[in-house]
Scaffold this active site. Structure first.
Site, PDB file in Angstrom:
ATOM      1  N   CYS A 247      36.607  39.191  35.302  1.00  0.00           N
ATOM      2  CA  CYS A 247      35.741  39.994  36.174  1.00  0.00           C
ATOM      3  C   CYS A 247      34.273  39.893  35.734  1.00  0.00           C
ATOM      4  CB  CYS A 247      36.246  41.428  36.224  1.00  0.00           C
ATOM      5  SG  CYS A 247      35.618  42.379  37.625  1.00  0.00           S
ATOM      6  N   HIS A 332      42.058  40.345  38.155  1.00  0.00           N
ATOM      7  CA  HIS A 332      42.618  41.004  36.967  1.00  0.00           C
ATOM      8  C   HIS A 332      44.057  40.566  36.731  1.00  0.00           C
ATOM      9  CE1 HIS A 332      39.465  43.996  35.982  1.00  0.00           C
ATOM     10  NE2 HIS A 332      39.135  43.802  37.246  1.00  0.00           N
ATOM     11  N   GLU A 334      45.906  41.311  34.296  1.00  0.00           N
ATOM     12  CA  GLU A 334      46.675  42.421  33.720  1.00  0.00           C
ATOM     13  C   GLU A 334      47.088  43.437  34.776  1.00  0.00           C
ATOM     14  OE1 GLU A 334      42.799  44.234  34.328  1.00  0.00           O
ATOM     15  OE2 GLU A 334      43.428  42.242  33.678  1.00  0.00           O
TER      16      GLU A 334
END
Length: 357
Positions: A247, A332, A334
């Site tokens: 990001c 992202h 995760e």
């Protein structure tokens, strides 16, 4: 129930019901399309300085579970929803969103037309707004001039923290905190990484002197170009250690390599963004939260190679830097909340550390 008002910089005023804290909050009005991940989004530092419109019509229907927090506090400036659920139903629920926002001193407004607001932002782009429970109009000049500033400084940790994996330590990772989600660190810990979390303004020399195996650049809020010191440190780290950016970390890495970034009309925020891997042709569904993107046309002449693109609008979603043993992703991997299609990106990073330079 107490009234609340939403003032938009274009002059429109919406009346709704107050929930959360009473008071006034000014910020950049954006929308997110996630249907889950309420706690995660509320505590995601990437939302710093923003008022967030949730497109899903009912907000908080499974309440707050503190274990799901991505940072210690609510990071966004204010919350805009169609309906705020007062009676959540979930076995993990610890409190209502209303109670949580009161504790965090974050204002919210419910009972407004979020579909109309989302369409307005999609058509005209993000705009500034004020949520208030007070009577009387805001300072319109200040509203129009508002800009998210000093966001990384206000969301990064102030001291160094070392976290250890539960099992055998396989790698030592320096995580530069630009406003990091906790799940990034947890994903590294799960792969046997000892993670040392550094403040955003840590000099590259300190990172190199600590003897780490790799460097992780976190997500974070704001305009990536507002961080010249961070950009300079990444330039010093290029080619010295394997590096992975997510990001804002992805954007800062691109700026350090000589590319440029641009502000998107309304950004990507939600858990349903399709991204294509140009190397394999595979399309993955990703979780995203950003208002800026790397300008893919400026990668020419740098060591960066475009790897992922957004299927919806063609914007840059990932860059490889083979010469630097580095790569970065706009989305992202995760998740939290969102799909886990790209969680293997952390395995790619550990493989790079295993191979070394």
């Amino acid at each position: 129930m107490k009234k609340a008002y939403l003032y938009l910089e274009n002059g429109q005023v919406l009346e709704g019901r107050s929930f959360g804290a009473v008071g006034t909050a000014m910020g950049e009005l954006v929308f997110t399309t996630g249907m889950t991940g309420c706690v995660e989004s509320l505590t995601d530092p990437s939302y710093y300085g923003q008022l967030v419109v949730y497109t899903f019509p009912q907000f908080g229907n499974y309440g707050i579970c503190r274990a799901d927090q991505e940072s210690p506090h609510c990071q966004m400036g204010g919350v805009v929803v169609r309906e705020a659920c007062e009676n959540p139903s979930n076995f993990r629920c610890e409190e209502t969103v209303d109670a949580f926002l009161k504790e965090e001193n974050v204002v919210g407004i419910a009972g407004v037309d979020t579909r109309m607001l989302t369409q307005m932002i999609r058509d005209g782009g993000v705009l500034n707004a004020v949520i208030t429970t007070e009577e009387g109009e805001p300072d319109w000049d200040a509203l129009k001039a508002y800009r998210v500033k000093e966001s990384v400084e206000n969301t990064s940790r102030k001291d160094i923290l070392v976290r250890h994996p539960e099992g055998e330590k396989k790698f030592s990772v320096a995580l530069l905190d630009y406003g990091a989600k906790g799940s990034i660190c947890n994903s590294l810990l799960a792969r046997g990484c000892e993670v040392t979390i550094y403040p955003y303004n840590t000099p590259a020399e300190d990172i190199l002197a600590a003897g780490h195996d790799g460097v992780m650049l976190s997500n974070g809020p704001g305009d990536p170009a507002d961080n010249p010191f961070c950009i300079q440190q990444i330039q010093k780290l290029f080619g010295k250690l394997p590096m992975f950016g997510i990001c804002l970390g992805h954007q800062i890495m691109a700026l350090a390599a000589g590319a440029k970034t641009k502000k998107l009309k309304f950004g990507h925020r939600g858990a349903n963004q399709p991204a294509m891997d140009l190397e394999t042709g595979t399309v993955v569904i990703t979780s995203q939260n950003h208002g800026y993107a790397v300008d893919e046309t400026t990668l020419a002449g740098t060591e960066g190679k475009l790897r992922f693109v957004n299927v919806n609008d063609g914007t840059c979603e990932g860059v490889d830097y083979p010469a630097y043993h580095a790569f970065s992703l706009q989305f992202h991997p995760e998740a939290h909340g969102g799909p886990l299609d790209t969680l293997t990106a952390f395995d790619r990073f550990t493989d790079m550390m295993k191979e070394g330079l």
